[in-house]
Design a protein around this motif. Structure first.
Motif, mmCIF file in Angstrom:
data_model
loop_
_atom_site.group_PDB
_atom_site.id
_atom_site.type_symbol
_atom_site.label_atom_id
_atom_site.label_comp_id
_atom_site.label_asym_id
_atom_site.label_seq_id
_atom_site.Cartn_x
_atom_site.Cartn_y
_atom_site.Cartn_z
ATOM 1 N N SER A 33 -88.222 39.679 31.708
ATOM 2 C CA SER A 33 -87.308 40.470 30.886
ATOM 3 C C SER A 33 -88.084 41.011 29.689
ATOM 4 C CB SER A 33 -86.150 39.573 30.416
ATOM 5 O OG SER A 33 -85.268 40.298 29.611
ATOM 6 N N GLN A 34 -88.004 42.323 29.490
ATOM 7 C CA GLN A 34 -88.754 42.926 28.378
ATOM 8 C C GLN A 34 -88.189 42.456 27.031
ATOM 9 O OE1 GLN A 34 -89.022 47.209 28.471
ATOM 10 N NE2 GLN A 34 -89.997 47.333 26.472
ATOM 11 N N HIS A 35 -86.875 42.462 26.914
ATOM 12 C CA HIS A 35 -86.259 42.152 25.615
ATOM 13 C C HIS A 35 -85.688 40.737 25.528
ATOM 14 C CE1 HIS A 35 -86.762 46.355 24.788
ATOM 15 N NE2 HIS A 35 -86.056 46.680 25.861
ATOM 16 N N LEU A 47 -82.477 39.179 23.100
ATOM 17 C CA LEU A 47 -82.525 39.950 21.847
ATOM 18 C C LEU A 47 -81.203 39.885 21.073
ATOM 19 C CD1 LEU A 47 -84.125 41.910 20.021
ATOM 20 C CD2 LEU A 47 -83.278 43.784 21.424
ATOM 21 N N SER A 48 -80.077 40.065 21.776
ATOM 22 C CA SER A 48 -78.801 40.117 21.044
ATOM 23 C C SER A 48 -78.450 38.753 20.457
ATOM 24 C CB SER A 48 -77.672 40.632 21.943
ATOM 25 O OG SER A 48 -77.643 39.938 23.136
ATOM 26 N N HIS A 92 -86.801 32.796 25.435
ATOM 27 C CA HIS A 92 -86.974 33.795 26.495
ATOM 28 C C HIS A 92 -86.712 33.220 27.883
ATOM 29 C CE1 HIS A 92 -89.142 36.704 29.068
ATOM 30 N NE2 HIS A 92 -88.644 37.563 28.203
ATOM 31 N N ALA A 152 -92.638 38.481 29.772
ATOM 32 C CA ALA A 152 -92.285 39.730 29.093
ATOM 33 C C ALA A 152 -93.578 40.518 28.932
ATOM 34 C CB ALA A 152 -91.662 39.467 27.731
ATOM 35 N N ASP A 205 -82.707 43.148 32.128
ATOM 36 C CA ASP A 205 -82.604 43.450 30.706
ATOM 37 C C ASP A 205 -81.223 43.980 30.390
ATOM 38 O OD1 ASP A 205 -84.708 43.147 28.652
ATOM 39 O OD2 ASP A 205 -85.981 44.063 30.183
ATOM 40 N N VAL A 212 -80.207 47.778 25.141
ATOM 41 C CA VAL A 212 -80.548 47.424 23.759
ATOM 42 C C VAL A 212 -79.497 48.034 22.825
ATOM 43 C CG1 VAL A 212 -82.270 47.649 21.935
ATOM 44 C CG2 VAL A 212 -82.998 47.269 24.293
ATOM 45 N N PHE A 236 -81.382 47.844 17.111
ATOM 46 C CA PHE A 236 -82.696 48.066 17.721
ATOM 47 C C PHE A 236 -82.734 49.276 18.656
ATOM 48 C CE2 PHE A 236 -82.282 43.497 16.855
ATOM 49 C CZ PHE A 236 -83.293 43.369 15.922
ATOM 50 N N ASP A 237 -81.557 49.813 19.003
ATOM 51 C CA ASP A 237 -81.551 50.944 19.931
ATOM 52 C C ASP A 237 -82.289 52.151 19.347
ATOM 53 O OD1 ASP A 237 -79.584 51.181 18.015
ATOM 54 O OD2 ASP A 237 -78.220 52.309 19.301
ATOM 55 N N GLN A 270 -85.852 52.559 20.456
ATOM 56 C CA GLN A 270 -86.130 52.818 21.878
ATOM 57 C C GLN A 270 -86.368 54.299 22.122
ATOM 58 O OE1 GLN A 270 -86.031 50.158 24.366
ATOM 59 N NE2 GLN A 270 -86.256 49.191 22.379
#
Lengths: 239, 87
Positions: A74-76, A79-80, A105, A126, A157, A160, A164-165, A168
């Motif tokens: 998972s890249q993010h 995150l939330s 993670h 990641a 993922d 986002v 943080f969006d 992107q």
């Protein structure tokens, strides 16, 4: 051996996801009724997706969930959940113990292993826009070392969200792709792949995992896919 | 049943994401952890935090006394009422 991809219904609003290309994707709401509610409540949006495609992918075969080696990518990541913890700290509130314990993670991988009593090797990866590619490479490494085993690769993922969006370059809908991989080329499709560093800064229309799944379902025998800094080449080999 | 017991049950359901359980499903005398409702140590911490916020009580997470207070909804109600009286 087997593949399964879930995509958020929000993809229908994205120009990069015309409805004609979505027929191979699962766009339904995730229920996971097979998991008891007392366990299911531990899953958030991210880990629900990962669990859903992992179990659905395994369901298409007779490989038991407790047997597979796992690579979750998972890249993010969480995150939330992490943003929520930071918000609590900034506001002087106490941090939720549940959020804290599940903010790492490898949370989704851990929950998959606990729920399925899976005691095999598991790796959480990641790698930016190359996350799917390097997860595939990690899966290949595992299979070369343990050639009789099967690897479940799940790449996932969440979309986002704020704040943080704005960082992107491309806004991707939530997705989760699961592949069941083995060196046994007597069943399913055989794929080879290579990659090289690219000096040209690139930007694909979709995450590498989604583009790979579309290639897998389509008629093309070769796909040249670009991440931010690598060129990936995937080839379907004739069996 | 004391009204506070239903308030505690509502906090348990909301803070621990027990989406398929209603207030009537929780027996006030039943153990919350282990064999009863099946909650675990993370739930204990999460519930402690939620009860502190809702009832403005003080909790000592390391004490044996806290373990007794968290045995069931009924023992939690006793503990919260006692704290309210001495506050």
């Amino acid at each position: 051996m087997s593949s399964y991809c879930w995509l958020s219904k929000d993809s229908l609003k994205h120009a990069n996801y015309p409805s004609s290309t979505l027929k191979f994707f699962d766009l339904e709401d995730i229920s996971l009724k097979q998991i008891p509610p007392i366990k299911r409540r531990r899953l958030n949006g991210l880990s629900k997706m990962a669990m859903h495609t992992s179990l659905s992918c395994l369901d298409k075969t007779n490989v038991a969930p407790e047997q597979v080696y796992t690579v979750f990518a998972s890249q993010h990541g969480e995150l939330s959940r992490t943003a929520s913890i930071v918000n609590d700290i900034v506001n002087g509130d106490e941090v939720s113990p549940k959020d804290f314990s599940l903010s790492v993670h490898n949370s989704s991988l851990g929950l998959f292993s606990i729920f399925n009593k899976n005691k095999q090797f598991g790796t959480s990866i990641a790698a930016g826009s190359n996350t799917f590619g390097f997860a595939l490479l990690e899966s290949y490494n595992l299979l070369k070392r343990y050639p009789d085993e099967t690897v479940l690769l799940t790449c996932f993922d969440l979309e986002v969200s704020q704040p943080f969006d704005s960082l992107q370059q491309r806004h991707d809908p939530s997705y989760s792709l699961s592949l069941l991989l083995s060196l046994d080329n007597t069943s399913g499709q055989e794929i080879s792949f290579s990659f090289e560093r690219s000096d040209k800064e690139g930007q694909a229309d979709k995450p590498l995992a989604i583009e790979f799944f579309e290639f897998l379902q389509g008629d093309q025998s070769t796909a040249l896919l670009q991440s931010a800094d690598n060129n990936w080449e995937f080839t379907k080999n004739a069996l | 049943m004391r009204p506070i017991e239903n308030e505690i049950k509502a906090v348990i359901i909301e803070s621990l994401d027990l989406e398929d359980i209603s207030i009537d499903d929780i027996d006030s005398a039943e153990p919350l952890f282990g064999d009863g409702l099946g909650l675990d140590s993370i739930d204990a911490l999460e519930l402690g935090l939620a009860l502190k916020k809702k009832f403005d009580i003080k909790l000592d997470s390391n004490s044996e006394e806290s373990k007794k207070h968290f045995y069931s909804v009924s023992t939690l109600a006793d503990f919260i009422e006692q704290q309210k009286r001495t506050a």
